[in-house]
Scaffold this active site. Structure first.
Site, PDB file in Angstrom:
ATOM      1  N   HIS A   1       0.206   0.266  -2.966  1.00 29.17           N
ATOM      2  CA  HIS A   1       1.402   0.766  -2.287  1.00 29.17           C
ATOM      3  C   HIS A   1       2.078  -0.447  -1.654  1.00 29.17           C
ATOM      4  O   HIS A   1       1.403  -1.371  -1.218  1.00 29.17           O
ATOM      5  CB  HIS A   1       0.995   1.802  -1.226  1.00 29.17           C
ATOM      6  CG  HIS A   1       2.115   2.287  -0.339  1.00 29.17           C
ATOM      7  ND1 HIS A   1       3.320   2.724  -0.841  1.00 29.17           N
ATOM      8  CD2 HIS A   1       2.197   2.408   1.002  1.00 29.17           C
ATOM      9  CE1 HIS A   1       4.099   3.088   0.179  1.00 29.17           C
ATOM     10  NE2 HIS A   1       3.440   2.907   1.298  1.00 29.17           N
TER      11      HIS A   1
ATOM     12  N   GLY B   1      -7.144   9.430  -6.196  1.00 27.47           N
ATOM     13  CA  GLY B   1      -8.192   8.647  -6.846  1.00 27.47           C
ATOM     14  C   GLY B   1      -9.177   9.451  -7.676  1.00 27.47           C
ATOM     15  O   GLY B   1      -9.549   9.029  -8.769  1.00 27.47           O
TER      16      GLY B   1
HETATM   17  P1  NAD Z   1      -8.836   5.574   1.873  1.00 24.68           P
HETATM   18  O1  NAD Z   1      -8.565   5.842   3.292  1.00 24.68           O
HETATM   19  O2  NAD Z   1      -9.289   6.694   0.989  1.00 24.68           O
HETATM   20  O3  NAD Z   1      -9.960   4.449   1.750  1.00 24.68           O
HETATM   21  C1  NAD Z   1      -9.909   3.264   2.469  1.00 24.68           C
HETATM   22  C2  NAD Z   1     -11.150   2.426   2.227  1.00 24.68           C
HETATM   23  O4  NAD Z   1     -11.051   1.216   2.962  1.00 24.68           O
HETATM   24  C3  NAD Z   1     -12.464   3.074   2.662  1.00 24.68           C
HETATM   25  O5  NAD Z   1     -13.427   2.829   1.687  1.00 24.68           O
HETATM   26  C4  NAD Z   1     -12.819   2.315   3.922  1.00 24.68           C
HETATM   27  O6  NAD Z   1     -14.198   2.252   4.129  1.00 24.68           O
HETATM   28  C5  NAD Z   1     -12.267   0.953   3.594  1.00 24.68           C
HETATM   29  N1  NAD Z   1     -12.021   0.127   4.775  1.00 24.68           N
HETATM   30  C6  NAD Z   1     -11.560   0.511   5.997  1.00 24.68           C
HETATM   31  N2  NAD Z   1     -11.459  -0.568   6.804  1.00 24.68           N
HETATM   32  C7  NAD Z   1     -11.859  -1.640   6.064  1.00 24.68           C
HETATM   33  C8  NAD Z   1     -11.980  -3.031   6.336  1.00 24.68           C
HETATM   34  N3  NAD Z   1     -11.660  -3.541   7.536  1.00 24.68           N
HETATM   35  N4  NAD Z   1     -12.403  -3.849   5.330  1.00 24.68           N
HETATM   36  C9  NAD Z   1     -12.717  -3.349   4.122  1.00 24.68           C
HETATM   37  N5  NAD Z   1     -12.637  -2.045   3.812  1.00 24.68           N
HETATM   38  C10 NAD Z   1     -12.214  -1.201   4.782  1.00 24.68           C
HETATM   39  O7  NAD Z   1      -7.553   4.848   1.258  1.00 24.68           O
HETATM   40  P2  NAD Z   1      -6.703   5.264  -0.039  1.00 24.68           P
HETATM   41  O8  NAD Z   1      -6.072   6.604   0.186  1.00 24.68           O
HETATM   42  O9  NAD Z   1      -7.504   5.012  -1.254  1.00 24.68           O
HETATM   43  O10 NAD Z   1      -5.505   4.199   0.072  1.00 24.68           O
HETATM   44  C11 NAD Z   1      -5.662   2.847  -0.323  1.00 24.68           C
HETATM   45  C12 NAD Z   1      -4.323   2.319  -0.795  1.00 24.68           C
HETATM   46  O11 NAD Z   1      -3.909   3.051  -1.943  1.00 24.68           O
HETATM   47  C13 NAD Z   1      -3.206   2.469   0.223  1.00 24.68           C
HETATM   48  O12 NAD Z   1      -2.365   1.354   0.089  1.00 24.68           O
HETATM   49  C14 NAD Z   1      -2.491   3.730  -0.232  1.00 24.68           C
HETATM   50  O13 NAD Z   1      -1.141   3.788   0.170  1.00 24.68           O
HETATM   51  C15 NAD Z   1      -2.618   3.590  -1.729  1.00 24.68           C
HETATM   52  N6  NAD Z   1      -2.494   4.835  -2.503  1.00 24.68           N
HETATM   53  C16 NAD Z   1      -3.301   5.897  -2.235  1.00 24.68           C
HETATM   54  C17 NAD Z   1      -3.207   7.047  -3.005  1.00 24.68           C
HETATM   55  C18 NAD Z   1      -4.128   8.204  -2.785  1.00 24.68           C
HETATM   56  O14 NAD Z   1      -4.146   9.086  -3.634  1.00 24.68           O
HETATM   57  N7  NAD Z   1      -4.926   8.286  -1.741  1.00 24.68           N
HETATM   58  C19 NAD Z   1      -2.271   7.113  -4.050  1.00 24.68           C
HETATM   59  C20 NAD Z   1      -1.479   5.985  -4.328  1.00 24.68           C
HETATM   60  C21 NAD Z   1      -1.609   4.850  -3.540  1.00 24.68           C
HETATM   61 MG    MG Z   2       2.491   7.379   0.655  1.00 28.69          MG
END
Ligand code: NAD
Ligand code: MG
Ligand code: MG
Ligand code: MG
Ligand code: MG
Ligand code: MG
Length: 332
Positions: free
Chosen positions: A108, A134
């Site tokens: 993103h 995901g």
């Molecule tokens: P999430 O909240 O599901 O997961 C975040 C991960 O980061 C977790 O595994 C957590 O343990 C880890 N984390 C937290 N703090 C950390 C640190 N200091 N160091 C290392 N790891 C750490 O996040 P997500 O929803 O997968 O989103 C991730 C990215 O993907 C974002 O940029 C989001 O905008 C993008 N995105 C998400 C989706 C979705 O379906 N959720 C879709 C498109 C894009």
């Molecule tokens: Mg969004």
């Protein structure tokens, strides 16, 4: 019209020849890391000591290390930690170990678009973002299919950044479905607008206002819940399958007539004017800066608003009613 790329347009060997670090193992992180691994890519997951995701990633056979170590080892770094902490992770664990010619990837564009992360000119800056959560990305990959992705290049230090992004997208199954070329600016601004005006903000507010109107007029909350929230899924499923046309084909003529004459009274010129204001505040950075300030202050307003909605009659009514519907899986 959008430019589309498929399997034949992407060369998997490009990403197979690199070492990839996936930082974060949440919704997107687990799907990217596992599918890249299964595509023959050398992947390591970067997670802080004490992260609950560590055991899960190791159980699934992935190599897990700290974010800093992962960045040191890799030349492609995919940042999939939550958006509000990405800048901190970048300063602490990524920037000190970036080398010329490395590629920084995002799912993103928020942190790049609004300048919270400013990578050096010597690295590629790319985005590969599946248009789905995901778990769906992973399941489709395992079934030999894929979720469409969008891909973008913000900075092309090597002159080969887009080929690399397409190769990465192939590694997670994206080119099986199709990859649409976009920019960090377009992805970030449309994503924020969509979730605020329509998908999350607009829909929540519409449901709440409809529910409150019926309850304030003396109707039973249970009946109002069914009419204003529960049945929304049926309608959205029809739109998803066949647009407004299929939805209108399926509903009664009475409902369809009401749709035409009353819908534009609810979402009217005033609503659209407000949408344009919201879009303006997204484009000029007001929203992103306010959100970062709120996050860094410890989320006082966020928690207050969250609590107010948790206690709303709509939610307490829904909790009770969903227990009557055995097929509604609250864990799903
Ligand atoms: P999430 O909240 O599901 O997961 C975040 C991960 O980061 C977790 O595994 C957590 O343990 C880890 N984390 C937290 N703090 C950390 C640190 N200091 N160091 C290392 N790891 C750490 O996040 P997500 O929803 O997968 O989103 C991730 C990215 O993907 C974002 O940029 C989001 O905008 C993008 N995105 C998400 C989706 C979705 O379906 N959720 C879709 C498109 C894009
Ligand atoms: Mg969004
Ligand atoms: Mg490195
Ligand atoms: Mg989105
Ligand atoms: Mg009805
Ligand atoms: Mg009809």
């Amino acid at each position: 019209m959008a430019e589309l790329f498929y399997d034949d347009d992407a060369d998997l060997s490009i990403i197979q020849d690199r070492k990839v670090a996936v930082l974060g193992y949440g919704s997107q992180g687990h799907a990217h890391a596992l599918s890249l691994r299964d595509s023959g890519v050398d992947v390591r997951v970067g997670l802080h000591e004490g992260s609950k995701s560590r055991a899960k990633a190791e159980e699934q056979g992935l190599k897990v290390t700290t974010p800093a170590e992962a960045v040191k080892e890799a030349t492609v770094i995919m940042v999939l930690v939550p958006d509000p902490i990405q800048a901190k992770v970048y300063e602490e664990s990524i920037a000190p170990h970036l080398k010329d010619g490395d590629a920084l990837f995002f799912g993103h564009g928020l942190n790049i678009r609004f300048g919270f992360i400013k990578p050096p000119a010597s690295v590629d800056v790319c985005m590969v973002a599946p248009k789905g959560p995901g778990h769906l990305v992973r399941r489709q990959y395992e079934e030999g299919r894929g979720v469409p992705c969008i891909a973008a290049v913000e900075q092309d230090a090597t002159g080969k950044a887009f080929e690399l992004a397409l190769s990465y997208a192939k590694g997670i199954g994206g080119t099986r479905a199709g990859v649409i070329k976009t920019t960090f600016t377009e992805e970030t601004e449309t994503d924020l607008f969509g979730e605020q005006a329509v998908l999350c903000g607009g829909t929540s507010a519409l449901v709440k206002a409809g529910f409150e109107t019926l309850v304030e007029a003396g109707y039973q909350p249970e009946i109002a819940y069914f009419e204003c929230l529960h049945e929304l899924k049926l309608i959205v499923d029809l739109m998803y399958e066949g647009g407004l046309e299929k939805m209108r084909w399926s509903i009664s003529e009475t409902a369809e007539w009401g749709d035409y004459v009353s819908g534009p009274r609810i979402i009217n010129e005033g609503t659209k004017a407000e949408m344009k204001k919201i879009l303006g505040e997204i484009q000029d950075g007001t929203f992103a800066n306010n959100w970062m300030a709120e996050y860094n202050a410890g989320l006082p307003k966020y928690n207050e608003l969250k609590k107010a909605d948790e206690d709303h009659l709509l939610e307490t009514t829904g909790k009770k009613l969903r227990k009557l519907m055995s097929w509604v899986d609250e864990e799903a």
